[in-house]
Scaffold this active site. Structure first.
Site, PDB file in Angstrom:
ATOM      1  N   HIS A 168       0.832  -1.219   0.000  1.00 18.26           N
ATOM      2  CA  HIS A 168       0.000   0.000   0.000  1.00 18.26           C
ATOM      3  C   HIS A 168       0.860   1.260   0.000  1.00 18.26           C
ATOM      4  O   HIS A 168       0.526   2.254   0.653  1.00 18.26           O
ATOM      5  CB  HIS A 168      -0.930   0.021   1.217  1.00 18.26           C
ATOM      6  CG  HIS A 168      -1.954  -1.088   1.239  1.00 18.26           C
ATOM      7  ND1 HIS A 168      -3.240  -0.921   0.802  1.00 18.26           N
ATOM      8  CD2 HIS A 168      -1.863  -2.374   1.645  1.00 18.26           C
ATOM      9  CE1 HIS A 168      -3.913  -2.059   0.953  1.00 18.26           C
ATOM     10  NE2 HIS A 168      -3.089  -2.957   1.448  1.00 18.26           N
ATOM     11  N   ASN A 241     -10.303  -2.772   2.819  1.00 19.73           N
ATOM     12  CA  ASN A 241     -10.022  -2.766   1.385  1.00 19.73           C
ATOM     13  C   ASN A 241     -11.310  -2.498   0.617  1.00 19.73           C
ATOM     14  O   ASN A 241     -12.397  -2.461   1.204  1.00 19.73           O
ATOM     15  CB  ASN A 241      -9.471  -4.129   0.946  1.00 19.73           C
ATOM     16  CG  ASN A 241      -7.981  -4.276   1.237  1.00 19.73           C
ATOM     17  OD1 ASN A 241      -7.280  -3.292   1.480  1.00 19.73           O
ATOM     18  ND2 ASN A 241      -7.503  -5.505   1.221  1.00 19.73           N
TER      19      ASN A 241
HETATM   20  C1  HEM Z   1      -1.654 -10.967   7.637  1.00 23.11           C
HETATM   21  C2  HEM Z   1      -2.107 -10.178   6.709  1.00 23.11           C
HETATM   22  C3  HEM Z   1      -1.620  -8.765   6.557  1.00 23.11           C
HETATM   23  C4  HEM Z   1      -0.465  -8.202   6.987  1.00 23.11           C
HETATM   24  C5  HEM Z   1       0.658  -8.854   7.760  1.00 23.11           C
HETATM   25  C6  HEM Z   1      -0.493  -6.827   6.568  1.00 23.11           C
HETATM   26  C7  HEM Z   1       0.537  -5.931   6.765  1.00 23.11           C
HETATM   27  C8  HEM Z   1       0.543  -4.640   6.324  1.00 23.11           C
HETATM   28  C9  HEM Z   1       1.644  -3.738   6.455  1.00 23.11           C
HETATM   29  C10 HEM Z   1       2.984  -4.078   7.093  1.00 23.11           C
HETATM   30  C11 HEM Z   1       1.266  -2.550   5.929  1.00 23.11           C
HETATM   31  C12 HEM Z   1       2.096  -1.283   5.836  1.00 23.11           C
HETATM   32  C13 HEM Z   1       1.714  -0.387   6.973  1.00 23.11           C
HETATM   33  C14 HEM Z   1       2.532   0.869   7.081  1.00 23.11           C
HETATM   34  O1  HEM Z   1       3.694   0.901   6.643  1.00 23.11           O
HETATM   35  O2  HEM Z   1       2.019   1.853   7.647  1.00 23.11           O
HETATM   36  C15 HEM Z   1      -0.073  -2.700   5.476  1.00 23.11           C
HETATM   37  C16 HEM Z   1      -0.816  -1.713   4.928  1.00 23.11           C
HETATM   38  C17 HEM Z   1      -2.164  -1.846   4.689  1.00 23.11           C
HETATM   39  N1  HEM Z   1      -2.914  -3.003   4.781  1.00 23.11           N
HETATM   40 FE1  HEM Z   1      -2.300  -4.773   5.376  1.00 23.11          FE
HETATM   41  N2  HEM Z   1      -1.649  -6.575   5.916  1.00 23.11           N
HETATM   42  C18 HEM Z   1      -2.368  -7.750   5.894  1.00 23.11           C
HETATM   43  C19 HEM Z   1      -3.590  -7.949   5.349  1.00 23.11           C
HETATM   44  C20 HEM Z   1      -4.418  -6.929   4.994  1.00 23.11           C
HETATM   45  C21 HEM Z   1      -5.811  -7.078   4.737  1.00 23.11           C
HETATM   46  C22 HEM Z   1      -6.612  -8.370   4.801  1.00 23.11           C
HETATM   47  C23 HEM Z   1      -6.266  -5.827   4.474  1.00 23.11           C
HETATM   48  C24 HEM Z   1      -7.676  -5.414   4.188  1.00 23.11           C
HETATM   49  C25 HEM Z   1      -8.636  -5.727   4.967  1.00 23.11           C
HETATM   50  C26 HEM Z   1      -5.170  -4.908   4.564  1.00 23.11           C
HETATM   51  C27 HEM Z   1      -5.248  -3.558   4.377  1.00 23.11           C
HETATM   52  C28 HEM Z   1      -4.202  -2.688   4.444  1.00 23.11           C
HETATM   53  C29 HEM Z   1      -4.287  -1.300   4.137  1.00 23.11           C
HETATM   54  C30 HEM Z   1      -5.530  -0.533   3.725  1.00 23.11           C
HETATM   55  C31 HEM Z   1      -3.009  -0.766   4.284  1.00 23.11           C
HETATM   56  C32 HEM Z   1      -2.595   0.670   4.008  1.00 23.11           C
HETATM   57  C33 HEM Z   1      -2.786   1.516   5.241  1.00 23.11           C
HETATM   58  C34 HEM Z   1      -2.427   2.951   4.904  1.00 23.11           C
HETATM   59  O3  HEM Z   1      -3.159   3.551   4.087  1.00 23.11           O
HETATM   60  O4  HEM Z   1      -1.445   3.451   5.435  1.00 23.11           O
HETATM   61  N3  HEM Z   1      -4.052  -5.609   4.886  1.00 23.11           N
HETATM   62  N4  HEM Z   1      -0.498  -3.984   5.707  1.00 23.11           N
END
Ligand code: HEM
Length: 796
Positions: A168, A241
């Protein structure tokens, strides 16, 4: 406990106050603050001879009802201060810390900077006399190391970039508010849902997943939809999402998924795209991805704008009321302006012409006052209901069909303010699924568990240490008081010497809030005996990998099904290993035989591979086999054309008045009409009414618009036809199924572009309006696309 009594000072306490090596000590308690402090500290400590809460910390029932911490009110502020010298004030120190206040929170005004009327300074506040030249030894001589102004400027610049998000990375954000329709106190005590009309500030970041920070907006990808609610009981992040399911079921597989979809590690390609070997190699070996692949290959993967996409919390969460009763909940954001998407070819062209398409759209809608708006809906169900479902609600690859549990609208969210600074706000915002408030809780979804850990963990690196919660965009509006201290870039200056709990030297503060005010986890339910052992395994129903993939595909309109088939065809055609293509088609056969056949045909596969063996041969029969709510076409929104970008072609000879009238009519409906000419600037109108082209055929090609008006006026068609861009413009509008108003003088332009005013069926095309009926055109634009026109391959 009560306030300290004024008992006569004990001599040993006064003696303790004199334990000083270098400062002169006094013993007259009437004026001697050191001695007063010692006396009052002793009195305060004496009020807490033991920790009366200790006994209540044990046992299951006590665990559900933690008591508030014990406090003692000191006789004055003396005993809880860090230093007796805090009464000495300068312009920098200010006065004593305000009682009970943490000034690192509060509205962002405290950190806004406006330099109007101000001179340039260094970061130390030294005015800079010359910002043009470095300090040299003579005009042609070497630059001196002593030039601290140059060095400060370059050093800061050298460190301006921070690591981008691991996923993201590419995103855009805006401020706004959430407004609750009615109190939800029967199901939750969460702050935003307490009263009808209550508003809670929000900051929302939309993103793509795969691409790097500078990648295009219109990639085929999942979109992040992350909402930070600044509630009065702390920050709640709903990090969702634009699709309600996910590729995997267990956090253990997340790094594998991301490694597979990101640019391949040997050559760093492709950027922001899943159409490559490693992604399809992985997902074709992970049949639980099939349902999510349907969503990603559908038009949802290429939204028209952030303002016209749905959002989902994905996992099952819990809501908890004052009585501690909990229900399961799924979160849905539904855009008021409808759920609209691009078509693939359009998305590809836009990524070249305007890689910032979604970022620009969000920014410009808000600048124009056409504020994006969503309704928040909840699917609420009980543990008992969940037990009856044919699928497992802990499985993030499954939806709860709306036919089973309807979506209850509970509030609306409006985004009405753009950030002042992209980096300070959008780049530094730190969302985390672990950020929840009393009244909300997690389910046992094993994917969610990994997320609860991951976000803060990654942000410690990305934002440079453990204090990123103090970065203004991340700090809550609710009070923050705890005993966490130090670390890189700490901003809070804590008064007093206590940084532990329990304590008596700080009067017991900050004290534990207790069950009445504080966050208490819903006691996890472990039903079956065998689940009480430690095990690395999945629940049985997680093994049904195809039923909901079939449900999704079968619920789409024929045109949406055709788009899904085309997307699989495109992506798999970029896969270089035939075995991976075959594996994927064999898996698709379990979801839809017709889809598998279409894809195989598109890939030149003469013989269909055998269906992939299923992990679960006989899954429970699903409750619903068709869910109209899953089709984009069932979500047209409020039927308005607000925010639609409409091109009005103009050139010399245009009837100026009619062009201005159409422009005004579209503008009045909240659309964004733009005059597009062979070049920007004034055109010679036939009636002398002034018309200025604000865009050109070259700088704003046709696929950047939602609809097209071909103008009236003697000679205008000829003038436009001289520029071949005009014909491309018309063809793209036609091919992408958009509404076209063909005013009388322009009928020949349509012909020159090879565009027929009829559908392939021979009937009149409802999206091509010949004449001057702007109202009918507006209705046609409101439909967004006229897919009846579409053929594969395209005819024009
Ligand atoms: C085990 C599964 C997941 C892991 C380990 C994970 C991990 C991460 C990490 C490390 C980031 C970066 C955060 C940052 O640097 O600030 C991120 C961003 C994000 N993830 Fe996940 N994620 C997972 C699953 C999901 C799922 C299922 C969704 C949706 C429901 C999701 C939605 C998002 C969103 C929207 C962001 C961006 C947040 C922003 O706008 O700063 N992720 N995720």
């Amino acid at each position: 406990m009560s306030k300290s009594k004024n008992t006569p000072p004990r001599s040993d306490v006064q003696a303790a106050a004199r334990q000083t090596d270098s400062g002169p000590s006094e013993v007259n308690t009437a004026v001697d603050t050191a001695s007063q402090q010692a006396v009052q500290t002793q009195d305060m400590v004496a009020e807490m001879p033991f920790n009366p809460n200790k006994a209540g910390e044990h046992g299951f029932d006590n665990g559900l009802q933690p008591q508030p911490g014990v406090t003692v009110e000191p006789a004055s502020r003396l005993p809880t201060g860090s230093t007796l010298s805090e009464e000495n004030v300068t312009a920098k120190t200010g006065t004593q810390a305000a009682e009970g206040v943490n000034w690192t929170i509060e509205a962002l005004d405290r950190v806004r900077v406006d330099s109007s009327g101000q001179a340039l300074t260094t970061n130390q506040g030294v005015p800079i006399a010359d910002n043009q030249n470095s300090l040299k030894y003579g005009v042609r001589g070497p630059v001196l190391l002593e030039d601290f102004i140059l060095r400060e400027k370059l050093t800061h610049f050298d460190h301006e970039r921070i690591p981008e998000r691991i996923v993201h990375a590419r995103g855009s954000a805006a401020h706004g508010y959430f407004e609750c329709y009615e109190p939800l106190t029967d199901i939750t005590k969460a702050a935003p849902f307490k009263e009808a009309g209550k508003t809670t500030p929000v900051f929302v970041r939309f993103s793509t997943v795969q691409g790097e920070r500078g990648s295009k907006d219109t990639a085929r990808d999942v979109r992040g939809f992350a909402v930070k609610f600044y509630t009065d009981e702390g920050n709640w992040d709903l990090v969702g999402n634009n699709m309600p399911v996910f590729f995997i079921q267990d956090a253990m597989k997340f790094p594998d998924l991301v490694h597979a979809v990101k640019p391949e590690p040997h050559h760093g390609m492709p950027q922001a795209g899943s159409a490559h070997d490693t992604f399809w190699d992985f997902v074709s070996l992970m049949p639980e991805s099939t349902h999510m692949l349907m969503w990603a290959m559908s038009d949802r993967g290429i939204p028209r704008s952030y303002a016209t996409m749905q959002g989902f919390g994905v996992h099952t969460f819990r809501m908890v009321n004052d009585a501690g009763e909990s229900v399961f909940v799924k979160f849905h954001w539904n855009p008021i302006y409808g759920t609209h998407s691009l078509v693939w070819e359009e998305a590809v062209k836009i990524s070249g012409a305007d890689p910032d398409f979604h970022r620009r759209d969000l920014w410009e809608r808000i600048e124009a006052g056409a504020y994006p708006e969503w309704e928040l809906g909840l699917q609420v169900f009980t543990e008992e209901q969940a037990d009856q479902f044919s699928f497992d609600i802990l499985d993030a690859t499954k939806i709860v069909p709306e036919e089973l549990v309807p979506v209850r609208p509970v509030g609306r969210m409006v985004l009405n303010r753009n950030p002042d600074n992209f980096f300070a706000e959008t780049e530094q915002v730190a969302f985390c699924t672990a950020h929840i408030v009393p009244g909300l809780d997690f389910s046992n979804d094993p994917l969610l568990a990994g997320r609860i850990h991951s976000y803060v963990d990654t942000q410690i690196t990305r934002l440079g240490g453990p204090n990123f919660h103090e970065i203004p965009i991340n700090s809550p509006l609710a009070p923050v008081h705890n005993n966490q201290r130090d670390g890189m870039h700490r901003q809070a200056i804590h008064r007093g010497r206590v940084s532990y709990e329990p304590n008596s030297l700080g009067g017991g503060c900050p004290f534990q809030a207790g069950a009445a005010q504080g966050f208490v986890s819903v006691p996890a339910r472990i039903q079956a005996k065998e689940e009480q052992g430690k095990v690395r395994a999945k629940p049985e129903k997680f093994a049904d990998h195809y039923t909901q993939a079939t449900l999704f595909f079968e619920s789409q309109s024929p045109v949406e099904q055709a788009h899904i088939a085309a997307a699989f065809r495109f992506e798999l055609s970029k896969v270089t290993v035939p075995g991976i293509r075959e594996r994927m088609v064999s898996s698709l056969r379990n979801a839809s035989e017709s889809l598998a056949q279409q894809v195989a045909q598109g890939l030149g596969m003469a013989v269909l591979p055998d269906p992939m063996p299923r992990a679960l041969e006989n899954p429970t029969a699903p409750e619903v086999t068709r869910s109209p709510a899953l089709s984009l076409l069932s979500r047209p929104g409020d039927g308005s054309i607000k925010g639609r970008k409409i091109a009005l072609l103009v050139a010399d000879g245009v009837d100026g008045q009619s062009a201005m009238d159409v422009h005004a009519a579209l503008f009045a409906e909240g659309a964004v009409p733009r005059f597009v000419g062979p070049r920007i600037g004034p055109v010679k109108t036939s009636d002398g009414v002034a018309v200025d082209a604000d865009a050109s055929l070259e700088n704003e090609p046709g696929f950047l618009f939602d609809a097209l008006v071909l103008p009236d006026g003697a000679g205008v068609a000829e003038a436009l036809a001289k520029d071949a861009h005009t014909l491309d413009f018309i063809r793209d509008q036609h091919r992408h199924c958009k509404a076209i108003l063909v005013m009388p003088a322009s009928a020949k332009l349509l012909e020159s572009a090879g565009v027929a005013p009829e559908l392939p069926s021979g009937e009149a095309d409802p999206g091509i309006l010949q004449g001057t009926n702007v109202d009918a055109f507006i209705e046609a634009v409101a439909r967004h696309r006229h897919f009846e026109r579409e053929t594969d391959p395209p005819s024009v």
